[in-house]
Design a protein around this motif. Structure first.
Motif, short mmCIF file in Angstrom:
data_model
loop_
_atom_site.label_atom_id
_atom_site.label_comp_id
_atom_site.label_asym_id
_atom_site.label_seq_id
_atom_site.Cartn_x
_atom_site.Cartn_y
_atom_site.Cartn_z
N SER A 54 0.62 -1.00 -0.05
CA SER A 54 -0.10 -0.01 0.02
C SER A 54 0.90 1.25 0.16
N LYS A 55 0.41 2.28 -0.99
CA LYS A 55 1.31 3.65 -0.89
C LYS A 55 0.79 4.08 0.47
N HIS A 56 1.51 4.86 1.03
CA HIS A 56 1.22 5.60 2.54
C HIS A 56 0.17 6.55 2.56
N GLY A 57 -1.02 6.15 3.14
CA GLY A 57 -1.93 7.22 2.99
C GLY A 57 -3.33 6.60 2.24
N GLY B 112 -4.40 2.94 2.04
CA GLY B 112 -4.40 1.51 2.34
C GLY B 112 -5.57 1.08 2.08
N ASP C 12 2.01 -0.55 -3.95
CA ASP C 12 3.40 0.40 -4.01
C ASP C 12 4.57 -0.92 -4.13
#
Length: 171
Positions: free
Chosen positions: A19-22, A24, A40
């Protein structure tokens, strides 16, 4: 997506390959098509749902939007299920004939009715325009109508005694 089918998404524990930060997996169930889960990392990407008890699953629905997400939009989806990650079997595979805009429903079955599973994995191996990361805006798992579950369970387990009911859901 049928409004007559119960949404059983919250019964499972959702996770993702990355997951890309923010962005999820919590974004998949927030009810907003403006937010999204974004992977990600290396392909293939996947979303996993693990249920504490075996579930009757009628269908799975993903909200995808090629207009907003372009190369982040998956063009192929594979759905696997089983009792754990170790015994998953392919249930459904689909390449989109048209660019996805909105809810895409995937009917799931084990041959004679709704799918029964503890574990479901949504694999997203390819994107449009050879994109690397994936975006999925919303996801839902829908159970069968209550009448269908009751009818099927009566066929499989026609016993109604309290003694039998006590042991009918052992794993």
């Amino acid at each position: 997506m049928s409004s007559q089918l119960p949404d059983i998404s919250s019964r499972g524990q959702w996770s993702a390959s990355s997951s890309k930060h923010g962005f999820g997996v919590a974004c998949l169930s927030d009810g907003s098509a403006e937010t999204f889960w974004q992977s990600d990392g290396q392909q293939p990407h996947h979303i996993s749902i693990q249920f504490p008890a075996r579930q009757h699953i009628h269908s799975l629905a993903l909200y995808l939007d090629i207009d907003k997400d372009e190369s982040y939009t998956p063009c192929k989806v594979a759905i696997l299920s089983g009792t754990s990650v170790r015994d998953m079997q392919p249930i459904h595979e689909s390449e989109f004939a048209q660019e996805p805009r909105g809810w895409i429903d995937f009917a799931l079955s084990d041959g004679d009715g709704p799918l029964h599973a503890h574990y479901v994995r949504i694999e997203l191996p390819h994107n449009y325009e050879n994109g690397r990361d994936v975006r999925v805006r919303l996801a839902r798992i829908l159970g069968p109508p209550a009448s269908q579950v009751q009818f099927r369970s009566e066929l499989i387990l026609p016993f109604t005694s309290p003694d039998f009911s006590m042991y009918e859901s052992l794993r």
